[in-house]
Motif scaffolding. Structure first.
Motif, PDB file in Angstrom:
ATOM      1  N   THR A 132       0.667  -1.289   0.348  1.00  7.62           N
ATOM      2  CA  THR A 132       0.071  -0.014   0.227  1.00  7.62           C
ATOM      3  C   THR A 132       0.754   1.103  -0.202  1.00  7.62           C
ATOM      4  O   THR A 132       2.139   1.290   0.764  1.00  7.62           O
ATOM      5  N   VAL A 134       1.098   4.806  -0.012  1.00  4.41           N
ATOM      6  CA  VAL A 134       0.562   6.776   0.427  1.00  4.41           C
ATOM      7  C   VAL A 134       1.466   7.326   1.077  1.00  4.41           C
ATOM      8  O   VAL A 134       2.609   7.503   1.349  1.00  4.41           O
ATOM      9  N   ASP A 157      -1.638   4.313  -3.308  1.00  5.59           N
ATOM     10  CA  ASP A 157      -2.990   4.179  -3.508  1.00  5.59           C
ATOM     11  C   ASP A 157      -3.901   4.601  -2.371  1.00  5.59           C
ATOM     12  O   ASP A 157      -5.118   5.188  -2.722  1.00  5.59           O
ATOM     13  N   PHE A 158      -2.944   6.180  -2.021  1.00  2.74           N
ATOM     14  CA  PHE A 158      -3.891   7.117  -1.083  1.00  2.74           C
ATOM     15  C   PHE A 158      -2.806   8.305  -1.616  1.00  2.74           C
ATOM     16  O   PHE A 158      -1.758   8.071  -1.322  1.00  2.74           O
ATOM     17  N   TYR A 181      -7.531  11.662  -0.230  1.00  2.00           N
ATOM     18  CA  TYR A 181      -7.609  11.000  -1.608  1.00  2.00           C
ATOM     19  C   TYR A 181      -7.584   9.046  -1.664  1.00  2.00           C
ATOM     20  O   TYR A 181      -6.434   8.356  -1.333  1.00  2.00           O
ATOM     21  N   SER A 182      -8.684   8.491  -2.317  1.00  2.00           N
ATOM     22  CA  SER A 182      -7.861   7.392  -3.018  1.00  2.00           C
ATOM     23  C   SER A 182      -8.270   6.992  -3.880  1.00  2.00           C
ATOM     24  O   SER A 182      -8.428   7.670  -5.050  1.00  2.00           O
ATOM     25  N   LYS A 183      -7.363   5.867  -4.757  1.00  2.00           N
ATOM     26  CA  LYS A 183      -7.856   5.357  -5.608  1.00  2.00           C
ATOM     27  C   LYS A 183      -8.805   4.717  -6.424  1.00  2.00           C
ATOM     28  O   LYS A 183      -8.860   4.938  -7.440  1.00  2.00           O
ATOM     29  N   ASP A 184      -9.837   5.299  -5.945  1.00  2.00           N
ATOM     30  CA  ASP A 184     -11.232   4.754  -5.781  1.00  2.00           C
ATOM     31  C   ASP A 184     -12.103   6.330  -5.812  1.00  2.00           C
ATOM     32  O   ASP A 184     -12.989   5.835  -6.322  1.00  2.00           O
ATOM     33  N   ILE A 206      -6.474   3.264   6.647  1.00  2.00           N
ATOM     34  CA  ILE A 206      -5.252   3.019   5.389  1.00  2.00           C
ATOM     35  C   ILE A 206      -4.797   1.796   5.648  1.00  2.00           C
ATOM     36  O   ILE A 206      -5.688   0.548   4.741  1.00  2.00           O
TER      37      ILE A 206
END
Ligand code: PMT
Length: 207
Positions: A132, A134, A157-158, A181-184, A206
């Motif tokens: 992950t 960040v 990812d973030f 802010y997230s990748k999604d 996270i």
């Protein structure tokens, strides 16, 4: 979980007594390390020069320059499940570091700067990190657009964005207010709180 965290500024030497740097105190990165430990994670902290004592129970690697931070992250990042890049890495370094103290006998002095490696931007494509990822974004304008652009460009990812134009948060303050802010595509605001509290919420959300 094993978490690598970068913190603090870097220092880029000009000559034996002078350097280029920025206003990062390390408070945010050290708070992240402290809260990660408190939440039961293992932490490697790669820190630029700061005057804060590291929390007990972490592995700490101290560096001065962006190049040295790059080397330390490269050596350690794949030991972890998550990496959080909170350091304020100097974007440029001096092309020719003077061997002796530069004399002040002229009224102007021109330094040529060259770009430092983008450590966060190297995590996926050069270091092969698959955990992950960040990043932080220190912004003074267009925070939403700039943070989303960094998320994409650095393959994170973030991204945790903070408004460093404010005098009550950000650099060298005990408090912060951030948007994750997230990748999604989602964005979550963490309202004004101490850096310890913001860090606890970042790590909890996270992880
Ligand atoms: O240390 P404090 O005084 O507590 O202040 C906290 C902070 C304001 C420094 C922190 O909250 C913060 O915003 N850290 C990121 C600072 C920064 O350099 O942001 P940036 O938007 O310029 O960089 C984007 C991301 O790329 C960051 O994760 C940064 O660590 C990383 N980066 C940048 C340049 C570079 N050469 N290598 C990198 O890895």
């Amino acid at each position: 979980m094993r978490i690598l965290i970068t913190a603090g500024p870097t220092r880029e030497p000009i000559d034996p007594v002078r350097y280029l740097s920025n206003r990062s105190s390390g408070k945010m990165g050290y708070a992240l390390a402290k809260q990660a430990i408190a939440l039961g994670h293992e932490v490697t902290l790669i820190s630029g020069p700061v005057s804060i004592e590291p929390p007990e129970g972490i592995e700490i690697i101290r560096v001065e320059t962006a190049d040295k931070m790059f080397d330390a992250v490269k050596a350690k990042i794949n030991d972890g499940d998550m990496a959080i890049f909170c350091a304020a890495v100097s974007d440029y370094r001096v092309a020719d570091i003077a061997d002796e103290k530069i004399k002040k006998d002229s009224n102007t002095l021109t330094l040529t700067l060259i770009k430092n490696p983008d450590i966060l931007g190297s995590a996926r494509k050069d270091f092969g990190f698959s955990g992950t990822l960040v990043g932080f974004a220190a912004e003074t304008e267009n925070i939403d657009t700039n943070a989303r652009e960094k998320l994409e460009r650095k393959d994170c990812d973030f991204i945790v964005a903070n408004d460093v134009s404010r005098s009550d948060i950000g650099f060298d303050r005990d408090a912060n207010e951030v948007v994750i802010y997230s990748k999604d595509g989602s964005a979550t605001r963490l309202e004004l709180a101490s850096k310890d509290e913001i860090s606890r919420q970042i790590i909890e959300r996270i992880s």
